[in-house]
Design an enzyme around this catalytic site. Structure first.
Site, PDB file in Angstrom:
ATOM      1  N   LYS A  13    -119.660 -34.267  30.852  1.00  0.00           N
ATOM      2  CA  LYS A  13    -120.162 -35.444  31.577  1.00  0.00           C
ATOM      3  C   LYS A  13    -120.990 -35.017  32.806  1.00  0.00           C
ATOM      4  CE  LYS A  13    -116.030 -37.152  32.222  1.00  0.00           C
ATOM      5  NZ  LYS A  13    -115.271 -36.086  31.516  1.00  0.00           N
ATOM      6  N   ARG A  88    -111.619 -44.940  35.279  1.00  0.00           N
ATOM      7  CA  ARG A  88    -110.783 -44.063  34.476  1.00  0.00           C
ATOM      8  C   ARG A  88    -109.553 -44.780  33.939  1.00  0.00           C
ATOM      9  NH1 ARG A  88    -112.412 -38.680  36.236  1.00  0.00           N
ATOM     10  NH2 ARG A  88    -111.272 -37.046  35.151  1.00  0.00           N
ATOM     11  N   ARG A 127    -115.117 -22.854  32.367  1.00  0.00           N
ATOM     12  CA  ARG A 127    -115.897 -23.545  33.423  1.00  0.00           C
ATOM     13  C   ARG A 127    -115.759 -22.832  34.773  1.00  0.00           C
ATOM     14  NH1 ARG A 127    -115.399 -29.855  34.055  1.00  0.00           N
ATOM     15  NH2 ARG A 127    -113.161 -29.433  34.042  1.00  0.00           N
ATOM     16  N   ARG A 161    -111.738 -24.120  38.833  1.00  0.00           N
ATOM     17  CA  ARG A 161    -111.008 -25.230  39.444  1.00  0.00           C
ATOM     18  C   ARG A 161    -109.502 -25.048  39.291  1.00  0.00           C
ATOM     19  NH1 ARG A 161    -113.931 -30.646  37.195  1.00  0.00           N
ATOM     20  NH2 ARG A 161    -111.765 -31.321  37.169  1.00  0.00           N
ATOM     21  N   ARG A 172    -104.091 -33.495  31.714  1.00  0.00           N
ATOM     22  CA  ARG A 172    -105.307 -34.306  31.895  1.00  0.00           C
ATOM     23  C   ARG A 172    -105.760 -34.918  30.570  1.00  0.00           C
ATOM     24  NH1 ARG A 172    -108.839 -30.025  34.374  1.00  0.00           N
ATOM     25  NH2 ARG A 172    -110.533 -31.540  34.239  1.00  0.00           N
TER      26      ARG A 172
HETATM   27  P1  ADP Z   1    -116.872 -32.817  32.423  1.00  0.00           P
HETATM   28  O1  ADP Z   1    -117.690 -33.268  33.610  1.00  0.00           O
HETATM   29  O2  ADP Z   1    -116.916 -33.798  31.277  1.00  0.00           O
HETATM   30  O3  ADP Z   1    -115.460 -32.445  32.773  1.00  0.00           O
HETATM   31  P2  ADP Z   1    -118.563 -30.423  32.518  1.00  0.00           P
HETATM   32  O4  ADP Z   1    -119.946 -30.991  32.585  1.00  0.00           O
HETATM   33  O5  ADP Z   1    -117.993 -29.862  33.776  1.00  0.00           O
HETATM   34  O6  ADP Z   1    -117.543 -31.489  31.850  1.00  0.00           O
HETATM   35  O7  ADP Z   1    -118.571 -29.327  31.353  1.00  0.00           O
HETATM   36  C1  ADP Z   1    -117.403 -28.548  31.045  1.00  0.00           C
HETATM   37  C2  ADP Z   1    -117.815 -27.109  30.780  1.00  0.00           C
HETATM   38  O8  ADP Z   1    -118.519 -27.064  29.533  1.00  0.00           O
HETATM   39  C3  ADP Z   1    -118.744 -26.488  31.815  1.00  0.00           C
HETATM   40  O9  ADP Z   1    -118.394 -25.141  31.992  1.00  0.00           O
HETATM   41  C4  ADP Z   1    -120.140 -26.623  31.200  1.00  0.00           C
HETATM   42  O10 ADP Z   1    -121.006 -25.575  31.617  1.00  0.00           O
HETATM   43  C5  ADP Z   1    -119.834 -26.513  29.705  1.00  0.00           C
HETATM   44  N1  ADP Z   1    -120.715 -27.331  28.863  1.00  0.00           N
HETATM   45  C6  ADP Z   1    -121.211 -28.565  29.133  1.00  0.00           C
HETATM   46  N2  ADP Z   1    -121.968 -29.009  28.105  1.00  0.00           N
HETATM   47  C7  ADP Z   1    -121.938 -28.027  27.165  1.00  0.00           C
HETATM   48  C8  ADP Z   1    -122.519 -27.872  25.853  1.00  0.00           C
HETATM   49  N3  ADP Z   1    -123.296 -28.817  25.305  1.00  0.00           N
HETATM   50  N4  ADP Z   1    -122.258 -26.728  25.179  1.00  0.00           N
HETATM   51  C9  ADP Z   1    -121.478 -25.768  25.723  1.00  0.00           C
HETATM   52  N5  ADP Z   1    -120.913 -25.849  26.922  1.00  0.00           N
HETATM   53  C10 ADP Z   1    -121.130 -26.957  27.645  1.00  0.00           C
HETATM   54  P1  AMP Z   2    -113.090 -34.763  37.196  1.00  0.00           P
HETATM   55  O1  AMP Z   2    -113.886 -33.969  38.178  1.00  0.00           O
HETATM   56  O2  AMP Z   2    -113.796 -36.015  36.761  1.00  0.00           O
HETATM   57  O3  AMP Z   2    -112.585 -33.931  36.055  1.00  0.00           O
HETATM   58  O4  AMP Z   2    -111.796 -35.288  37.992  1.00  0.00           O
HETATM   59  C1  AMP Z   2    -110.850 -34.375  38.507  1.00  0.00           C
HETATM   60  C2  AMP Z   2    -109.597 -35.120  38.958  1.00  0.00           C
HETATM   61  O5  AMP Z   2    -109.927 -36.030  40.028  1.00  0.00           O
HETATM   62  C3  AMP Z   2    -108.909 -35.982  37.914  1.00  0.00           C
HETATM   63  O6  AMP Z   2    -108.031 -35.237  37.066  1.00  0.00           O
HETATM   64  C4  AMP Z   2    -108.140 -36.969  38.813  1.00  0.00           C
HETATM   65  O7  AMP Z   2    -106.996 -36.390  39.370  1.00  0.00           O
HETATM   66  C5  AMP Z   2    -109.140 -37.206  39.950  1.00  0.00           C
HETATM   67  N1  AMP Z   2    -110.034 -38.344  39.666  1.00  0.00           N
HETATM   68  C6  AMP Z   2    -111.381 -38.313  39.451  1.00  0.00           C
HETATM   69  N2  AMP Z   2    -111.864 -39.539  39.204  1.00  0.00           N
HETATM   70  C7  AMP Z   2    -110.801 -40.382  39.242  1.00  0.00           C
HETATM   71  C8  AMP Z   2    -110.618 -41.777  39.029  1.00  0.00           C
HETATM   72  N3  AMP Z   2    -111.655 -42.574  38.718  1.00  0.00           N
HETATM   73  N4  AMP Z   2    -109.365 -42.283  39.146  1.00  0.00           N
HETATM   74  C9  AMP Z   2    -108.326 -41.519  39.460  1.00  0.00           C
HETATM   75  N5  AMP Z   2    -108.409 -40.198  39.643  1.00  0.00           N
HETATM   76  C10 AMP Z   2    -109.625 -39.619  39.539  1.00  0.00           C
END
Ligand code: ADP
Ligand code: AMP
Length: 220
Positions: A13, A88, A127, A161, A172
């Site tokens: 995302k 969420r 990541r 992270r 999660r």
């Molecule tokens: P989210 O925001 O949904 O938690 P991220 O954008 O942080 O996900 O992506 C999760 C991990 O996957 C990151 O390390 C990112 O670089 C990698 N990633 C994102 N899109 C792709 C893809 N299309 N193919 C491979 N790896 C990806």
């Molecule tokens: P993310 O960066 O989107 O993966 O979010 C990391 C963490 O932040 C989640 O696992 C939750 O603990 C918290 N968080 C992010 N967005 C929300 C939301 N809309 N509601 C509640 N917790 C959130």
């Protein structure tokens, strides 16, 4: 456009939001990034949020909704935004609807990123994010930085992270299935959902996403 991105943790995302927001000239609003900025600035909100994030749980609605609302009311979000990680759960989705309705606005699309669980786990395990700005996202093999451990965007230090540990990721994913997935049906009832596969190269997914959003816009 006012768009919500949904998908399991690690779906991509944040990665897609960065490109989509640029292409559509709207701000990328990530509640996860906002919480992480509060944590690094050691605010009271950051301390509270961290205690939930470290367990893989959702931060309570009251503070999350207030923070998201405050961000959406900033001038740069007046003509649109791309929400990532908010809403969420169904209560947050209802609060967002109320907020938009009271301003005479509505969402244009909910983009649902579909990725099988084994791929999500691989994406999260590799990541790495930047200490300066958690929207600068890399992956040790899929999107490796030019210099190991260094952010290509700003030179900041890359780290894993705290909530990307195996145990927290399991929690999660469970929270995603039980609390977040129901918002897809909530938005389906409003005819807003477009689902795409988020498998494949980052650029391929961006093209798929832009096409899906355009189709949605043409349907109106
Ligand atoms: P989210 O925001 O949904 O938690 P991220 O954008 O942080 O996900 O992506 C999760 C991990 O996957 C990151 O390390 C990112 O670089 C990698 N990633 C994102 N899109 C792709 C893809 N299309 N193919 C491979 N790896 C990806
Ligand atoms: P993310 O960066 O989107 O993966 O979010 C990391 C963490 O932040 C989640 O696992 C939750 O603990 C918290 N968080 C992010 N967005 C929300 C939301 N809309 N509601 C509640 N917790 C959130």
């Amino acid at each position: 456009m006012r768009i919500v991105l949904v998908g399991p943790p690690g779906a991509g995302k944040g990665t897609q939001a960065a490109f989509l927001a640029k292409n559509l000239s709207i701000p990328h609003i990530s509640t996860g990034d906002l919480f992480r900025a509060n944590i690094s600035q050691q605010t009271e909100l950051g301390k509270l949020a961290k205690s939930f994030m470290d367990k893989g749980e959702l931060v309570p609605d009251e503070v999350t909704i207030a923070m998201a609302k405050d961000r959406m009311e900033q001038p740069d979000a007046a003509s649109g935004f791309l929400l990532d990680g908010f809403p969420r759960n169904v209560s947050q989705a209802e609060a967002l609807d109320e907020m938009l309705t009271s301003e005479g606005m509505k969402l244009d699309a909910v983009l649902d990123l579909e990725v099988p669980e084994d791929e999500v786990v691989k994406r999260i395990a590799g990541r790495r994010i930047c200490r300066n700005d958690s929207s600068h996202v890399f992956h040790v093999s899929y999107k490796a930085p030019k210099d190991e451990g260094v952010c290509d965007v700003c030179g900041g230090e890359l780290y894993q992270r705290d909530d990307d540990s195996e145990e927290t990721v399991r929690k999660r994913l469970e929270v995603y299935h039980t609390q977040t997935e129901p918002i897809i049906d909530y938005y389906k009832a409003q005819g807003l959902v477009v689902t795409i596969s988020a498998l494949g190269k980052v650029e391929e997914v961006t093209v798929r996403a832009m096409e899906a959003l355009k189709r949605k816009d043409d349907d109106k």
